[in-house]
Design a protein around this motif. Sequence first.
Motif, short mmCIF file in Angstrom:
data_model
loop_
_atom_site.label_atom_id
_atom_site.label_comp_id
_atom_site.label_asym_id
_atom_site.label_seq_id
_atom_site.Cartn_x
_atom_site.Cartn_y
_atom_site.Cartn_z
N MET A 216 0.81 -1.21 0.00
CA MET A 216 0.00 0.00 0.00
C MET A 216 0.84 1.26 0.00
SD MET A 216 -3.24 0.53 -0.32
CE MET A 216 -4.05 -0.92 0.34
N HIS A 217 2.14 1.13 0.22
CA HIS A 217 3.03 2.29 0.18
C HIS A 217 3.41 2.64 -1.26
CE1 HIS A 217 5.77 5.21 1.82
NE2 HIS A 217 6.81 4.67 1.21
N ARG A 218 3.09 1.77 -2.21
CA ARG A 218 3.37 2.05 -3.62
C ARG A 218 2.20 2.84 -4.19
NH1 ARG A 218 4.89 -3.67 -3.74
NH2 ARG A 218 3.44 -4.11 -5.45
N VAL A 219 2.49 3.97 -4.79
CA VAL A 219 1.46 4.93 -5.15
C VAL A 219 0.44 4.35 -6.13
CG1 VAL A 219 1.02 7.15 -6.30
CG2 VAL A 219 2.85 6.95 -4.60
N ILE A 220 0.90 3.66 -7.17
CA ILE A 220 -0.05 3.14 -8.15
C ILE A 220 -0.98 2.12 -7.51
CG2 ILE A 220 -0.34 1.90 -10.33
CD1 ILE A 220 2.33 2.99 -11.24
N LYS A 221 -0.42 1.20 -6.75
CA LYS A 221 -1.25 0.17 -6.11
C LYS A 221 -2.23 0.79 -5.13
CE LYS A 221 0.36 -3.94 -5.55
NZ LYS A 221 -0.62 -4.83 -6.22
N ALA A 222 -1.77 1.77 -4.34
CA ALA A 222 -2.66 2.45 -3.41
C ALA A 222 -3.77 3.18 -4.15
CB ALA A 222 -1.87 3.42 -2.54
N ALA A 223 -3.43 3.79 -5.29
CA ALA A 223 -4.43 4.52 -6.06
C ALA A 223 -5.50 3.59 -6.62
CB ALA A 223 -3.76 5.29 -7.20
N GLN A 224 -5.09 2.40 -7.08
CA GLN A 224 -6.06 1.43 -7.58
C GLN A 224 -7.03 1.01 -6.48
OE1 GLN A 224 -2.92 -1.30 -9.00
NE2 GLN A 224 -3.97 -1.29 -10.98
N PHE A 225 -6.49 0.80 -5.30
CA PHE A 225 -7.33 0.42 -4.15
C PHE A 225 -8.28 1.57 -3.78
CE2 PHE A 225 -8.07 0.38 0.44
CZ PHE A 225 -8.57 -0.90 0.63
N ILE A 226 -7.74 2.78 -3.69
CA ILE A 226 -8.52 3.93 -3.26
C ILE A 226 -9.64 4.23 -4.25
CG2 ILE A 226 -8.42 6.44 -2.95
CD1 ILE A 226 -5.54 5.96 -1.80
N LYS A 227 -9.34 4.21 -5.54
CA LYS A 227 -10.32 4.60 -6.56
C LYS A 227 -11.61 3.78 -6.44
CE LYS A 227 -12.30 5.88 -10.45
NZ LYS A 227 -11.74 5.87 -11.80
N TYR A 228 -11.49 2.49 -6.20
CA TYR A 228 -12.67 1.61 -6.27
C TYR A 228 -13.17 1.13 -4.91
CZ TYR A 228 -11.89 1.76 -11.24
OH TYR A 228 -11.73 2.21 -12.53
N ASN A 229 -12.59 1.70 -3.83
CA ASN A 229 -13.04 1.28 -2.49
C ASN A 229 -13.23 2.44 -1.51
OD1 ASN A 229 -12.83 -1.85 -2.54
ND2 ASN A 229 -10.89 -1.18 -3.43
N MET A 230 -12.78 3.63 -1.87
CA MET A 230 -12.82 4.76 -0.96
C MET A 230 -13.42 5.98 -1.66
SD MET A 230 -11.66 3.80 1.95
CE MET A 230 -11.47 2.03 2.25
N PRO A 231 -14.05 6.89 -0.87
CA PRO A 231 -14.31 6.83 0.57
C PRO A 231 -15.34 5.77 0.93
CG PRO A 231 -15.40 8.72 -0.38
CD PRO A 231 -14.56 8.13 -1.47
N LEU A 232 -15.56 5.60 2.22
CA LEU A 232 -16.44 4.56 2.72
C LEU A 232 -17.79 4.59 2.02
CD1 LEU A 232 -16.57 2.31 4.90
CD2 LEU A 232 -17.67 3.98 6.39
N GLY A 233 -18.23 3.43 1.55
CA GLY A 233 -19.50 3.31 0.85
C GLY A 233 -19.36 3.18 -0.65
#
Length: 314
Positions: A216-233
Amino acid sequence: MKLCKKNVWSLLLISVSLTAGEVLFSPPDEQTIPAGKTGDLIRYGKELVTNFPYYLGPKGKVGHFGGNGLGCNNCHLDSGRRPYGLNYFSVHARYPQYRGREGKFLTLSQRVNNCIERPLNGKKMPLDSKEMLAIVSYMKWLGTGVPTGAHVPGDELKEITLPNRAADLNNGKVVYENYCASCHGKNGEGQIKPDGIAYTYPPLWGYMSYQPGSSMHRVIKAAQFIKYNMPLGVTWENPILTDEQAIDVAAYINDDHRKRPKPNLTKEYPYIEDRPVSYHMGPYPDPFSQEEHKFGNYNPIIQWRKEHNVTTTY
């Protein structure tokens, strides 16, 4: 390799064409967990994955292996059952596998320990412990029907379009304040539960957050996670952030000027050709700088690596 009819049918069921409404792999219902000792172990594994800090965190009632109050469920959402949410759909089917971070093949149990050591800033659990066997048993049950070595629809992070520029930390700050701070705190400190054992919302930086060696410290991987899971809901079907916003806020969160645990990473990626595009620390198998690898522009790096047949993982 010759497939039996059962395996062929499994492949047909889970390899549904995503162009026709994107039908994803469906993990089994909890009611299908078998009775007896095997089922008890699977249920215990789910409980550990869901509530890791209460059993194995710094104040755990079974052992003290996690070091910061985070748990599996903070990254592997819905107890590893959410599509595009770092789920466990096919992990058991694909291990043992080669891991570039270690430069060798790892078993699934060893990979679980990687997560305990890095995101949870802890120490390894015994590979033959009841708790390790339970977690792996749960993962195996969750991937029921997945052919050995296979991926299934929804088991990886969903791709984003990388901007043709470096990440903008100033814009990332704005995105963080507008969409993230209400849960994760103005200073990335998260929200600890009243019992002081686990987090309602995990810290995103600081000494109680994940290590720099974490994925999760890698920017691209974190961005992929954030885009489709955050913010809550948010789900993968109704994202709020744009791809550029996701990259910018991931870079803001993972800025290396922030305080984090400081493990010894000198043995990570012993073969530099395995280093992901957005890994924060050189040397690299390409001519781009550490700053470019950390914050982009990532597109020239990816293009160069493809042209020179070098690993392009994120």
